[in-house]
Design a protein around this motif. Structure first.
Motif, mmCIF file in Angstrom:
data_model
loop_
_atom_site.group_PDB
_atom_site.id
_atom_site.type_symbol
_atom_site.label_atom_id
_atom_site.label_comp_id
_atom_site.label_asym_id
_atom_site.label_seq_id
_atom_site.Cartn_x
_atom_site.Cartn_y
_atom_site.Cartn_z
ATOM 1 N N LEU A 489 -7.404 -10.889 -31.962
ATOM 2 C CA LEU A 489 -8.695 -11.120 -31.339
ATOM 3 C C LEU A 489 -9.669 -11.715 -32.361
ATOM 4 O O LEU A 489 -9.500 -11.529 -33.572
ATOM 5 C CB LEU A 489 -9.246 -9.816 -30.782
ATOM 6 N N PRO A 490 -10.676 -12.443 -31.910
ATOM 7 C CA PRO A 490 -11.619 -13.046 -32.866
ATOM 8 C C PRO A 490 -12.192 -12.054 -33.872
ATOM 9 O O PRO A 490 -12.403 -12.415 -35.035
ATOM 10 C CB PRO A 490 -12.699 -13.618 -31.945
ATOM 11 N N ALA A 491 -12.412 -10.836 -33.460
ATOM 12 C CA ALA A 491 -12.943 -9.837 -34.399
ATOM 13 C C ALA A 491 -11.973 -9.539 -35.523
ATOM 14 O O ALA A 491 -12.374 -9.122 -36.617
ATOM 15 C CB ALA A 491 -13.286 -8.549 -33.657
ATOM 16 N N ASP A 492 -10.680 -9.744 -35.265
ATOM 17 C CA ASP A 492 -9.648 -9.416 -36.248
ATOM 18 C C ASP A 492 -9.122 -10.654 -36.966
ATOM 19 O O ASP A 492 -8.063 -10.614 -37.585
ATOM 20 C CB ASP A 492 -8.482 -8.719 -35.542
ATOM 21 N N LEU A 493 -9.875 -11.742 -36.901
ATOM 22 C CA LEU A 493 -9.418 -13.018 -37.450
ATOM 23 C C LEU A 493 -9.073 -12.920 -38.929
ATOM 24 O O LEU A 493 -8.132 -13.567 -39.402
ATOM 25 C CB LEU A 493 -10.515 -14.073 -37.233
ATOM 26 N N TYR A 494 -9.816 -12.111 -39.683
ATOM 27 C CA TYR A 494 -9.632 -12.043 -41.132
ATOM 28 C C TYR A 494 -8.775 -10.873 -41.576
ATOM 29 O O TYR A 494 -8.764 -10.517 -42.755
ATOM 30 C CB TYR A 494 -11.003 -12.001 -41.818
ATOM 31 N N GLY A 495 -8.072 -10.273 -40.634
ATOM 32 C CA GLY A 495 -7.168 -9.203 -40.995
ATOM 33 C C GLY A 495 -7.848 -7.849 -40.981
ATOM 34 O O GLY A 495 -9.038 -7.712 -40.664
ATOM 35 N N PRO A 496 -7.100 -6.806 -41.352
ATOM 36 C CA PRO A 496 -7.630 -5.442 -41.234
ATOM 37 C C PRO A 496 -8.733 -5.108 -42.221
ATOM 38 O O PRO A 496 -9.492 -4.161 -42.005
ATOM 39 C CB PRO A 496 -6.388 -4.567 -41.479
ATOM 40 N N SER A 497 -8.852 -5.866 -43.310
ATOM 41 C CA SER A 497 -9.816 -5.474 -44.336
ATOM 42 C C SER A 497 -11.238 -5.908 -44.028
ATOM 43 O O SER A 497 -12.196 -5.319 -44.530
ATOM 44 C CB SER A 497 -9.402 -6.058 -45.693
ATOM 45 N N TYR A 603 -17.906 -9.211 -46.562
ATOM 46 C CA TYR A 603 -17.017 -9.909 -47.498
ATOM 47 C C TYR A 603 -17.251 -9.433 -48.926
ATOM 48 O O TYR A 603 -16.306 -9.079 -49.643
ATOM 49 C CB TYR A 603 -17.257 -11.411 -47.391
ATOM 50 N N TYR A 604 -18.505 -9.398 -49.373
ATOM 51 C CA TYR A 604 -18.770 -9.011 -50.754
ATOM 52 C C TYR A 604 -18.438 -7.547 -51.007
ATOM 53 O O TYR A 604 -18.005 -7.177 -52.107
ATOM 54 C CB TYR A 604 -20.231 -9.291 -51.112
ATOM 55 N N SER A 605 -18.620 -6.706 -50.010
ATOM 56 C CA SER A 605 -18.275 -5.294 -50.216
ATOM 57 C C SER A 605 -16.781 -5.152 -50.462
ATOM 58 O O SER A 605 -16.357 -4.391 -51.351
ATOM 59 C CB SER A 605 -18.717 -4.464 -49.012
ATOM 60 N N ARG A 606 -15.959 -5.861 -49.705
ATOM 61 C CA ARG A 606 -14.509 -5.778 -49.905
ATOM 62 C C ARG A 606 -14.091 -6.476 -51.197
ATOM 63 O O ARG A 606 -13.177 -6.008 -51.898
ATOM 64 C CB ARG A 606 -13.786 -6.407 -48.711
ATOM 65 N N GLN A 607 -14.723 -7.591 -51.524
ATOM 66 C CA GLN A 607 -14.392 -8.284 -52.757
ATOM 67 C C GLN A 607 -14.710 -7.398 -53.969
ATOM 68 O O GLN A 607 -13.937 -7.350 -54.939
ATOM 69 C CB GLN A 607 -15.182 -9.592 -52.850
ATOM 70 N N ALA A 608 -15.826 -6.713 -53.929
ATOM 71 C CA ALA A 608 -16.183 -5.846 -55.050
ATOM 72 C C ALA A 608 -15.167 -4.718 -55.216
ATOM 73 O O ALA A 608 -14.768 -4.373 -56.334
ATOM 74 C CB ALA A 608 -17.590 -5.276 -54.844
ATOM 75 N N GLU A 609 -14.745 -4.140 -54.098
ATOM 76 C CA GLU A 609 -13.745 -3.067 -54.179
ATOM 77 C C GLU A 609 -12.446 -3.571 -54.784
ATOM 78 O O GLU A 609 -11.761 -2.842 -55.516
ATOM 79 C CB GLU A 609 -13.505 -2.486 -52.786
#
Length: 988
Positions: A489-497, A603-609
Motif C-alpha cells: 500500500l502507498p503507506a508502506d512504500l518505503y518498507g517497514p522502517s 526519515y531522519y529519526s530512522r537514519q539517526a538510529e
C-alpha cells in the motif's frame, strides 16, 4: 457538486468480495472455459496476420531488448525533424538490441533482419561518424523509419476519416457483422488552439461518417465516434470544475446534436481516476440536454473502466440517470488504460489505498460483475464489451443469453483479430472495432500504451501467443480473491522502517472538506519579534540543554520525532490552511509541503538510529576500535519563506535526531508556521530548552545568531549572497572552525532535444517554471530548446501558461498565487522590464483573474545565449534559448554559469541522457519529468558550486555533517597478554 460515487480508496479485498458475491450463481465459469477452448485452439492452429499485436509481441516481447527498442522507436522516431538526432536515436535504441537474431517465419522478423539489423554496421558508436558513416546511417534510419511507418499502418485504420471509412468498408466485405467506432488520434489539449483543432476534427469526422450511414437503421448497428473530453478543453481537471461545465459542455453538445441528427453513436472515452467525477458531471449535463432536445436518440454513451474499484457503482449510477431521464445509453466496458499511472499517482500522493485493482484477476472479477450489471440494466443501457480475452467473451455470451439481453462485443483495431475471427463465426454476435484515425506520428502514445497493456506477461494477448501456456492455465477461473494487494500500500512504500506520509486527493470531497473547513477557521497569529539581545540567552539555554538531550538514547529521540510526525499528520488540514494564509501556497503545494515535513521527521529519526550505533572497526589482534557519532552542540537553523514548514522542519529534525539542540530562526515573512511546528515538537517530547524559536529579521536576529558564542554549526537555506555572508562571518570568528550547511538557489536549466514529446515537455515546463509562482529553489529558470522543435514547444507552453488561473491561493481552482511580498514583486517587475527591453517575449502573460497584491502572471522571454541569464530571479519568469549541434557543449555552457542545483533533460535517447547527467556539475538531474518536488529519501536534494555546500537534504549522508566523529581504541592486551589469541592457539 456533491460526490455521487464512493471513494476509490477502499480495501481491495472488501471490494472484490462484494463483486464475487454479486456473481454467485450468475456465471458458470467452467462452462465458459469449455466454450472458449475451441477459439483458443483455432487461433493457435491458424495464427493471426503477421502484423497483428499477438504476433508482434511473440516476436518481440516488451521485456526483451528488441521489444523495448521497437517500442521506443515507434514512440519517438517519426516526430524527429533533424537527421542528426534521428541517427542518434536509432543508434541508441537499435544498438541495445540484436534484431539479426530474429529469424522467425513472420514477415516482421524478416523485415527486421533485413533493415533494422543494418544499424550494427553503419550507425555511429561512441562518436561522430565520417562521411561514409553518415551516408550509411541515413540509409538505416530511412529503413527504420519505413519499418515504423509500416507498424503504424497496422494500428491506425486510416490517416484521415475518409481513408478509415474506406478501410472499414473493405473489412465489412470479409466480416459482415463488424461495426466501427472511430477515434481521432491525439494527446489531450494543452492549449485552446489544441482544443479547437480537436473539436473541428471531431465535427469533420461525424459529418463524414454521417454521409456514409444508411437511413432507417437502429443506432446500435451504425458506426460511431469516440471522443476524449481532455482533448476538447485545455484544463479538463477537477480543480477547474466551473470552467469545464461552462465552457466544455456547450462544445460537446454541438457534437452530440450532430451525431443525433445522423443517428450515430457518440461515446465519451474514459480518463484517469481523478477525472471520473468530473466526467460524470459532464455526462449527466449532456444527458439532460439529450432528454430535453433529442430524446429519441439512443446513441449517447460512456466508456467505463473495470479496473477502478468503483466501476460497479459507476454502472449503477449511469443506469439510474437513464431511468430518471427515460434514456437508453450505449456503454462500453473496458479493462482500463492507465493502470501504471494510477498506481504511481497513489504512491506519490500517499493515498490510503489504490483506486485500481492490483491483481489482474481482481480486475477480471470486476469486469464480469460490471458486465452482469450492464446486462441487467438492458432497459436503459445497450452494453458494449471491449475485451480480447476468450474466457471473458464466453462468460459474457453465457450471461447475456441467460437473460436475453442485447449487446455487442468490441476489440481494438490491429488486435484480437484471431480470437474474433473465431467468435464471429456465430452470426448472432456482432463486434465493433475501436479504430484510431490520424497521422502515424499521432499514433505514438496510443500505440505504446497498447503495447504495454497487451505485452505484459499476465495479459491474455501475451499468453495466447505463448504456446507454452497450456489451455487449462490460459482459461483458468479468475473468480477468487487474493489475500493482499499485489503491491505494498502507498503507506508502506518505503518498507517497514518508515511509513509514507499520508496525502490528500483534492478531487475527493471527503478529503477536501476538512481542508476547506480549516481554512475558514484559520487566521495567522502574530508572533512576537525577538531582539538581538535575546539571542545570547536562547543559545545559552540550548547549550545547557545539550548534555541532557544528547545523552537521551537515540531511539528515544527518534520516537519523539515520529510522534511529532504523527501529530503533524493529524493536524494536516490546519497546517495546510496556515500555509495558504501565511505563505500564499495553493492547496496542492500546501499538502505536498506538510507531507514533506512529516517525511523529514520520520526519515531522519530512522537514519539517526542507524548511523549513531557504535561501529566496531577491524584492526590488529589485542586491540578494539570503535567509531561513534555524537552531536556537536547547539545549531543555528535559518530557514526560508518558500518552504516555511518543510525546510524548517527538516533542518530542526536533522539536528535534534543527532542529539544537538537548536535555536531556529524562520523567515521573517512566515513565523507563524514555524511557531506551530515548534509547538508540535515540544508537545511530542522535545525539551523546551532544546529547541528555541527566535523570530526576527536576518539583519538583526539572524546575524546575531550566526555570531553568537556557543553555536556549534549553522544550517541555512536561502540566497547565495546571504550564504556568503554567513560563511565570512563564521570564518572571521575566533575559536572552533564551525561547519556550514548551505542550500541556495540556481539558474536551473532544462535541456530539450528534438526526440522529446512536446506535450510532455509543455507539462514539465509549466509545472517546473510556474508552479508555486516560480518560488522554488529547484524551479526551472532557463529552457534550452532544440531549434527543430522550439517554435512548436513554445507555442504549446505559451498556450498552456495562458490557461493558468492566477489569483487567491485559497481557491481550489487557483494555479498561481501571489509572490511572497512587495519586495519580491518589485524585484520581479524590474527584471521583467529589463527583459522586455533586451529580449523577446514568447507569449503575452495572462491577465490575473482577480486584483490581488503582488500577483505576477507566468511569462517567458527568449534570449540569445545561455550566458545572458546571469542572475537567479525568484518568480514565474522563464528564460528560453535555442540550441543546435552537440548537447554536451550546451551542458558545458550551463556548467560555466557556476550554479549546480537542478537540471532537466527531455530526450528519448537513453545514452544521451546518461552522458548529459555525467557531464553536468549539477546536484539533481531529472530525465523526462518535471524538476520540482524532490521526495525525502527518494531524491535527496541539494546542489554544488553557487548552489550550496552539500550534503543533500533528505539523503543518507545529511546527518553526518551534524555529528562529531569519535574513535575509542583500547589495547586489550595491555594487562598480561592477549588472552583471546592465546586461548585459540595451539600452544607448544
Amino acid at each position: 457538486m456533491p460526490q455521487r460515487l464512493p471513494t476509490p480508496y477502499r480495501d481491495e479485498n472488501e471490494v472484490v468480495a462484494h463483486r464475487l458475491s454479486g456473481l454467485a450463481g450468475a456465471l458458470d465459469w467452467p462452462a465458459a472455459a469449455v466454450a472458449a477452448a475451441p477459439w483458443v485452439e483455432a487461433v493457435r492452429k491458424h495464427p493471426p496476420p503477421f502484423w497483428a499485436m499477438e504476433t508482434l509481441l511473440k516476436e518481440y516481447p516488451i521485456s526483451s531488448s528488441e521489444g523495448l527498442a521497437l517500442m521506443r522507436l515507434a514512440e519517438a522516431l517519426l516526430r524527429v525533424p533533424d537527421a542528426e538526432t534521428a541517427i542518434a536515436l536509432t543508434a541508441d535504441q537499435l544498438g541495445r538490441a540484436d534484431f539479426g537474431q530474429h529469424g522467425g517465419e513472420s514477415s516482421i522478423a524478416r523485415l527486421s533482419s533485413a533493415a533494422l539489423s543494418l544499424s550494427k554496421r553503419f550507425l555511429p558508436e561512441g562518436g561522430e561518424p565520417g562521411l561514409m558513416g553518415k551516408l550509411g546511417a541515413r540509409t538505416v534510419v530511412a529503413a527504420t523509419l519505413r519499418a515504423v511507418q509500416l507498424l503504424g499502418r497496422q494500428f491506425v485504420l486510416g490517416q484521415d476519416i475518409e481513408e478509415a471509412l474506406d478501410e472499414a468498408k473493405d473489412a465489412r466485405r470479409e466480416q459482415a457483422n463488424l461495426r466501427f467506432s472511430f477515434d481521432m488520434l491525439g494527446e489531450g489539449a494543452r492549449t485552446q488552439a489544441d482544443a479547437d483543432r480537436y473539436l473541428e476534427s471531431y465535427r469533420a469526422a461525424i459529418a463524414a461518417i454521417a454521409q456514409r450511414t444508411p437511413a432507417g437503421r437502429a443506432v446500435e448497428t451504425n458506426d460511431g465516434i469516440s471522443i476524449k473530453l481532455s482533448a476538447l478543453h485545455p484544463r479538463y481537471e477537477f480543480t477547474q470544475h466551473a470552467r469545464v461545465m461552462d465552457e466544455l459542455v456547450p462544445r460537446v453538445w454541438t457534437l452530440c446534436e450532430q451525431a443525433a441528427r445522423a443517428n450515430l453513436n457518440l461515446t465519451i472515452d474514459a480518463e484517469e481516476v481523478d477525472r471520473l467525477e468530473l466526467s460524470l458531471d459532464v455526462f449527466e449535463a449532456l444527458a439532460e440536454h439529450v432528454a430535453a432536445q433529442q430524446p429519441q436518440w439512443q446513441g449517447f454513451g460512456l466508456a467505463m473502466q473495470a479496473y477502478q474499484t468503483r466501476a460497479l457503482e459507476l454502472v449503477e449510477h449511469v443506469a439510474a440517470i437513464g431511468r430518471r431521464l427515460k434514456l437508453r445509453f450505449m456503454c462500453r466496458l473496458v479493462k482500463g488504460a492507465y493502470w501504471d499511472g494510477e498506481v504511481k499517482r497513489a504512491q506519490e500522493m500517499g493515498l490510503p489505498h489504490y483506486p485500481v485493482f492490483t491483481h489482474k484477476h481482481h480486475t477480471d472479477i470486476s469486469y464480469l460483475a460490471c458486465a452482469r450489471a450492464l446486462l441487467a440494466a438492458n432497459d436503459v443501457i445497450y452494453p458494449q464489451f471491449a475485451t480480447h480475452n476468450a474466457g471473458t467473451i464466453a462468460a459474457i455470451v453465457q450471461m447475456a443469453r441467460a437473460n436475453g439481453a442485447s449487446f455487442e462485443l468490441q476489440r481494438l483495431h490491429g488486435m484480437g483479430q484471431g480470437v474474433y475471427r473465431e467468435v464471429l463465426r456465430d452470426p448472432r454476435l456482432a463486434c465493433r472495432v475501436y479504430a484510431p484515425v490520424g497521422r502515424h506520428r499521432d499514433l505514438l502514445a496510443y500505440l505504446v500504451r497498447r503495447l504495454l497493456e497487451n505485452g505484459a506477461n499476465s495479459s491474455f494477448v501475451h499468453q495466447l501467443a505463448d504456446e507454452s501456456v497450456g489451455l487449462r492455465e490460459l482459461l483458468r477461473s479468475p473468480l477468487h480473491a487474493s489475500p493482499a494487494p499485489a503491491l505494498p500500500l502507498p503507506a508502506d512504500l518505503y518498507g517497514p522502517s518508515r511509513r509514507n506520509s499520508g496525502g490528500v486527493d483534492l478531487a475527493e470531497e471527503a478529503m477536501l472538506d476538512p481542508l476547506l473547513r480549516a481554512l475558514a477557521s484559520t487566521t495567522v497569529p502574530v508572533v512576537p519579534m525577538a531582539e538581538p539581545g535575546d539571542v545570547a540567552a536562547a543559545v545559552a539555554a540550548a547549550r545547557t540543554a545539550f548534555a541532557g538531550w544528547s545523552s537521551t538514547p537515540v531511539e528515544r529521540r527518534g520516537a519523539i520525532l515520529r510522534e511529532a510526525a504523527d501529530a503533524m499528520q493529524r493536524e494536516l488540514p490546519h497546517l495546510c490552511a496556515l500555509l495558504v494564509r501565511e505563505a500564499f501556497k495553493t492547496w496542492g503545494d500546501a499538502v505536498a509541503e506538510v507531507r514533506e515535513a512529516i517525511d523529514f521527521l520520520r526519515y531522519y529519526s530512522r537514519q539517526a538510529e542507524r548511523l549513531m550505533q557504535p561501529e566496531s572497526l577491524p584492526g590488529p589482534t589485542g586491540e578494539s576500535n570503535e567509531l561513534r557519532l555524537e552531536g556537536r552542540g547547539t545549531w543555528a537553523c535559518i530557514s526560508p519563506w518558500n518552504f516555511p514548514l518543510a525546510i524548517f522542519t527538516g533542518q530542526v529534525a536533522a539536528a535534534l535526531a543527532t542529539g544537538n539542540t537548536v535555536v531556529a530562526k524562520p523567515a521573517e515573512q512566515t513565523p507563524a508556521i514555524a511557531r506551530e511546528t515548534v509547538t508540535l515538537l515540544h508537545a511530542a517530547g522535545v525539551p523546551v530548552a532544546a529547541l528555541r524559536l527566535l523570530h526576527g529579521t536576518g539583519e538583526t536576529v539572524g546575524a546575531a545568531l550566526v555570531k553568537a558564542d556557543g553555536i556549534a554549526g549553522v544550517v541555512f537555506t536561502g540566497s547565495t549572497e546571504v550564504a556568503r555572508l554567513i560563511a565570512r562571518s563564521l570564518a572571521d570568528r575566533d575559536g572552533p572552525i564551525l561547519p556550514l550547511i548551505a542550500e541556495t538557489g540556481g539558474i536551473n536549466a532544462m535541456l530539450v532535444d528534438s526526440t522529446a514529446l512536446p506535450e510532455q515537455v509543455a507539462d514539465a515546463v509549466v509545472q517546473s517554471a510556474f508552479r508555486s509562482a516560480g518560488q522554488r529553489c529547484s524551479a526551472l529558470r532557463l529552457l534550452c530548446l532544440h531549434e527543430g522543435i522550439a517554435d512548436a514547444v513554445l507555442e504549446m507552453v505559451g498556450g498552456a501558461a495562458r490557461e493558468l488561473a492566477c489569483g487567491d491561493p485559497g481557491r481550489l481552482d487557483t494555479d498561481v498565487g501571489p509572490v511572497i511580498d512587495a519586495t519580491a514583486y518589485d524585484n520581479l517587475r524590474r527584471h521583467v522590464g529589463r527583459l522586455q527591453r533586451e529580449a523577446r517575449a514568447c507569449f503575452p502573460p495572462a491577465a490575473p483573474r482577480e486584483a490581488l497584491p503582488n500577483l505576477v502572471p507566468p511569462q517567458a522571454f527568449e534570449v540569445k545565449r545561455v550566458a545572458d541569464v546571469a542572475q537567479e530571479v525568484f518568480g514565474p519568469v522563464l528564460h528560453v534559448v535555442r540550441w543546435s549541434g552537440d548537447p554536451l557543449a550546451l551542458v558545458d555552457e550551463i556548467n560555466s554559469l557556476g550554479w549546480g542545483l537542478t537540471l532537466g533533460v527531455q530526450t528519448r535517447i537513453d545514452s544521451r541522457a546518461q552522458a548529459i547527467a555525467a557531464r553536468a556539475r549539477i546536484g539533481n538531474v531529472y530525465v523526462n519529468r518535471n524538476m520540482i518536488g524532490a521526495v525525502v529519501g527518494v531524491q535527496p536534494f541539494g546542489g554544488e558550486g553557487l548552489s550550496g555546500t552539500g550534503p543533500k537534504a533528505g539523503g543518507p549522508h545529511y546527518l553526518l555533517r551534524f555529528c562529531a566523529e569519535r574513535t575509542v581504541t583500547v589495547n586489550t592486551a595491555a594487562a598480561g597478554g592477549n588472552v583471546a589469541l592465546l586461548a585459540g592457539a595451539a600452544v607448544q
